[in-house]
Design a protein around this motif. Structure first.
Motif, mmCIF file in Angstrom:
data_model
loop_
_atom_site.group_PDB
_atom_site.id
_atom_site.type_symbol
_atom_site.label_atom_id
_atom_site.label_comp_id
_atom_site.label_asym_id
_atom_site.label_seq_id
_atom_site.Cartn_x
_atom_site.Cartn_y
_atom_site.Cartn_z
ATOM 1 N N ILE A 1 -20.550 28.456 11.183
ATOM 2 C CA ILE A 1 -20.086 27.446 10.249
ATOM 3 C C ILE A 1 -20.399 27.837 8.807
ATOM 4 C CG2 ILE A 1 -20.271 25.625 11.965
ATOM 5 C CD1 ILE A 1 -22.727 24.588 10.529
ATOM 6 N N ALA A 2 -21.263 28.833 8.649
ATOM 7 C CA ALA A 2 -21.570 29.288 7.301
ATOM 8 C C ALA A 2 -20.381 30.036 6.709
ATOM 9 C CB ALA A 2 -22.815 30.173 7.301
ATOM 10 N N LEU A 7 -11.077 28.692 9.336
ATOM 11 C CA LEU A 7 -10.519 27.375 9.104
ATOM 12 C C LEU A 7 -9.509 27.384 7.961
ATOM 13 C CD1 LEU A 7 -13.588 25.011 9.530
ATOM 14 C CD2 LEU A 7 -11.859 25.636 11.207
ATOM 15 N N SER A 8 -9.425 28.503 7.230
ATOM 16 C CA SER A 8 -8.442 28.612 6.157
ATOM 17 C C SER A 8 -7.057 28.793 6.767
ATOM 18 C CB SER A 8 -8.775 29.805 5.259
ATOM 19 O OG SER A 8 -8.543 31.012 5.975
ATOM 20 N N ASN A 9 -6.028 28.589 5.959
ATOM 21 C CA ASN A 9 -4.661 28.749 6.477
ATOM 22 C C ASN A 9 -4.412 30.154 6.991
ATOM 23 O OD1 ASN A 9 -3.867 26.128 6.101
ATOM 24 N ND2 ASN A 9 -3.101 26.482 4.035
ATOM 25 N N SER A 10 -4.857 31.163 6.249
ATOM 26 C CA SER A 10 -4.633 32.543 6.703
ATOM 27 C C SER A 10 -5.451 32.846 7.952
ATOM 28 C CB SER A 10 -4.965 33.541 5.588
ATOM 29 O OG SER A 10 -6.310 33.399 5.181
ATOM 30 N N GLU A 53 -28.203 20.553 3.188
ATOM 31 C CA GLU A 53 -27.000 19.717 3.266
ATOM 32 C C GLU A 53 -26.581 19.503 4.717
ATOM 33 O OE1 GLU A 53 -23.901 17.303 2.113
ATOM 34 O OE2 GLU A 53 -25.617 17.991 0.932
ATOM 35 N N LEU A 54 -26.682 20.550 5.512
ATOM 36 C CA LEU A 54 -26.340 20.443 6.936
ATOM 37 C C LEU A 54 -27.253 19.434 7.634
ATOM 38 C CD1 LEU A 54 -24.436 21.599 9.082
ATOM 39 C CD2 LEU A 54 -26.107 23.423 9.448
ATOM 40 N N PHE A 107 -15.178 18.221 7.112
ATOM 41 C CA PHE A 107 -16.636 18.164 7.250
ATOM 42 C C PHE A 107 -17.239 19.534 6.947
ATOM 43 C CE2 PHE A 107 -20.570 18.764 9.549
ATOM 44 C CZ PHE A 107 -21.269 17.593 9.312
ATOM 45 N N PHE A 108 -16.629 20.578 7.465
ATOM 46 C CA PHE A 108 -17.139 21.943 7.287
ATOM 47 C C PHE A 108 -16.774 22.508 5.917
ATOM 48 C CE2 PHE A 108 -16.728 21.185 11.815
ATOM 49 C CZ PHE A 108 -18.006 21.489 12.237
ATOM 50 N N ASN A 109 -15.566 22.228 5.472
ATOM 51 C CA ASN A 109 -15.125 22.766 4.179
ATOM 52 C C ASN A 109 -15.905 22.194 3.004
ATOM 53 O OD1 ASN A 109 -13.246 24.540 5.234
ATOM 54 N ND2 ASN A 109 -11.582 23.050 5.153
ATOM 55 N N GLU A 110 -16.499 21.041 3.180
ATOM 56 C CA GLU A 110 -17.273 20.414 2.105
ATOM 57 C C GLU A 110 -18.722 20.906 2.042
ATOM 58 O OE1 GLU A 110 -16.675 16.308 2.999
ATOM 59 O OE2 GLU A 110 -14.611 16.321 2.259
#
Length: 127
Positions: A1-2, A7-10, A53-54, A107-110
Protein backbone atom coordinates in the motif's frame (compact mmCIF):
# COMPACT_ATOMS: atom_id res chain seq x y z
CA UNK A 1 0.00 0.00 0.00
CA UNK A 2 3.03 2.24 0.26
CA UNK A 3 3.36 2.09 -3.53
CA UNK A 4 0.03 2.68 -5.17
CA UNK A 5 1.22 2.32 -8.77
CA UNK A 6 -1.29 -0.44 -9.49
CA UNK A 7 -4.20 1.79 -8.49
CA UNK A 8 -3.33 4.43 -11.09
CA UNK A 9 -5.06 4.35 -14.47
CA UNK A 10 -1.93 3.13 -16.24
CA UNK A 11 -1.36 0.50 -13.54
CA UNK A 12 -4.92 -0.75 -13.86
CA UNK A 13 -4.56 -1.06 -17.62
CA UNK A 14 -1.31 -2.97 -17.24
CA UNK A 15 -2.55 -5.54 -14.74
CA UNK A 16 -6.00 -5.93 -16.27
CA UNK A 17 -4.43 -7.71 -19.24
CA UNK A 18 -5.79 -11.24 -18.78
CA UNK A 19 -2.88 -12.74 -20.74
CA UNK A 20 -0.59 -12.04 -17.80
CA UNK A 21 -0.59 -12.97 -14.13
CA UNK A 22 0.93 -10.54 -11.69
CA UNK A 23 2.39 -11.39 -8.32
CA UNK A 24 2.36 -8.97 -5.45
CA UNK A 25 4.85 -9.60 -2.68
CA UNK A 26 5.96 -7.66 0.34
CA UNK A 27 2.44 -6.32 0.81
CA UNK A 28 3.49 -5.45 4.38
CA UNK A 29 6.77 -3.90 3.15
CA UNK A 30 8.79 -6.65 4.83
CA UNK A 31 6.76 -6.14 8.02
CA UNK A 32 7.47 -2.41 8.33
CA UNK A 33 3.82 -1.49 7.79
CA UNK A 34 2.89 -3.58 10.81
CA UNK A 35 5.45 -1.84 13.03
CA UNK A 36 4.56 1.15 15.18
CA UNK A 37 6.57 4.16 14.02
CA UNK A 38 8.29 4.69 17.39
CA UNK A 39 9.91 1.25 17.04
CA UNK A 40 11.36 1.81 13.57
CA UNK A 41 15.08 1.70 12.90
CA UNK A 42 16.48 5.19 12.20
CA UNK A 43 17.03 4.35 8.55
CA UNK A 44 13.24 4.17 8.12
CA UNK A 45 12.45 7.59 9.64
CA UNK A 46 10.99 8.76 6.32
CA UNK A 47 8.24 6.18 6.80
CA UNK A 48 7.03 7.69 10.09
CA UNK A 49 4.38 10.06 8.71
CA UNK A 50 2.95 7.31 6.51
CA UNK A 51 2.75 4.84 9.41
CA UNK A 52 1.27 7.41 11.77
CA UNK A 53 -1.45 8.29 9.25
CA UNK A 54 -2.12 4.61 8.56
CA UNK A 55 -2.50 3.94 12.28
CA UNK A 56 -4.79 6.96 12.72
CA UNK A 57 -7.01 5.79 9.85
CA UNK A 58 -7.12 2.20 11.11
CA UNK A 59 -8.36 3.44 14.49
CA UNK A 60 -10.91 5.72 12.84
CA UNK A 61 -12.45 2.88 10.82
CA UNK A 62 -11.92 0.37 13.64
CA UNK A 63 -9.88 -2.16 11.72
CA UNK A 64 -6.33 -3.45 11.80
CA UNK A 65 -3.48 -2.29 9.61
CA UNK A 66 -3.13 -5.91 8.58
CA UNK A 67 -6.73 -5.80 7.32
CA UNK A 68 -6.07 -2.54 5.48
CA UNK A 69 -3.06 -4.08 3.70
CA UNK A 70 -5.14 -7.09 2.65
CA UNK A 71 -7.93 -4.77 1.52
CA UNK A 72 -5.50 -3.08 -0.88
CA UNK A 73 -4.82 -6.43 -2.51
CA UNK A 74 -8.56 -7.07 -2.86
CA UNK A 75 -8.85 -3.96 -5.08
CA UNK A 76 -6.51 -5.44 -7.69
CA UNK A 77 -7.76 -7.47 -10.67
CA UNK A 78 -8.36 -11.20 -10.24
CA UNK A 79 -5.28 -12.09 -12.31
CA UNK A 80 -3.08 -10.78 -9.49
CA UNK A 81 -1.58 -13.27 -7.04
CA UNK A 82 -0.30 -12.54 -3.55
CA UNK A 83 2.86 -14.07 -2.14
CA UNK A 84 3.07 -13.96 1.64
CA UNK A 85 6.22 -14.45 3.64
CA UNK A 86 5.57 -15.26 7.28
CA UNK A 87 7.78 -15.98 10.27
CA UNK A 88 5.55 -18.63 11.79
CA UNK A 89 2.38 -20.65 11.45
CA UNK A 90 0.90 -18.30 14.05
CA UNK A 91 1.50 -15.29 11.77
CA UNK A 92 0.00 -17.18 8.83
CA UNK A 93 -3.10 -18.08 10.85
CA UNK A 94 -3.41 -14.46 11.98
CA UNK A 95 -3.48 -13.36 8.33
CA UNK A 96 -6.10 -15.99 7.47
CA UNK A 97 -8.33 -14.87 10.35
CA UNK A 98 -8.04 -11.16 9.61
CA UNK A 99 -11.26 -9.37 8.73
CA UNK A 100 -10.74 -7.53 5.46
CA UNK A 101 -12.60 -4.22 5.27
CA UNK A 102 -14.08 -3.05 1.97
CA UNK A 103 -12.16 0.14 1.29
CA UNK A 104 -12.28 2.44 -1.71
CA UNK A 105 -9.29 3.41 -3.82
CA UNK A 106 -9.47 6.94 -2.39
CA UNK A 107 -8.64 5.59 1.08
CA UNK A 108 -5.22 4.52 -0.23
CA UNK A 109 -4.63 7.43 -2.60
CA UNK A 110 -5.07 9.90 0.26
CA UNK A 111 -2.23 8.35 2.30
CA UNK A 112 1.08 10.26 2.34
CA UNK A 113 3.59 9.36 -0.35
CA UNK A 114 6.53 7.16 0.61
CA UNK A 115 10.08 7.84 -0.57
CA UNK A 116 10.73 5.49 -3.49
CA UNK A 117 14.02 4.31 -1.90
CA UNK A 118 11.97 2.73 0.87
CA UNK A 119 9.67 0.78 -1.45
CA UNK A 120 12.32 -1.70 -2.56
CA UNK A 121 14.13 -3.64 0.18
CA UNK A 122 17.11 -4.06 -2.15
CA UNK A 123 17.75 -0.33 -1.62
CA UNK A 124 17.97 -0.70 2.15
CA UNK A 125 21.50 -0.53 3.48
CA UNK A 126 22.65 -1.94 6.78
CA UNK A 127 22.10 0.37 9.73
Amino acid sequence: IASRNFLSNSGKILISNKDFHFQIRSIFLQGLLLTQSQFLNKKFEKLTSFLDELEKRSKRIETSILGICLSYFSLLPSNTNLILGVNSVEHFNQILKTEIPELEVDFFNELPRVDSDLLDPRNWTSA
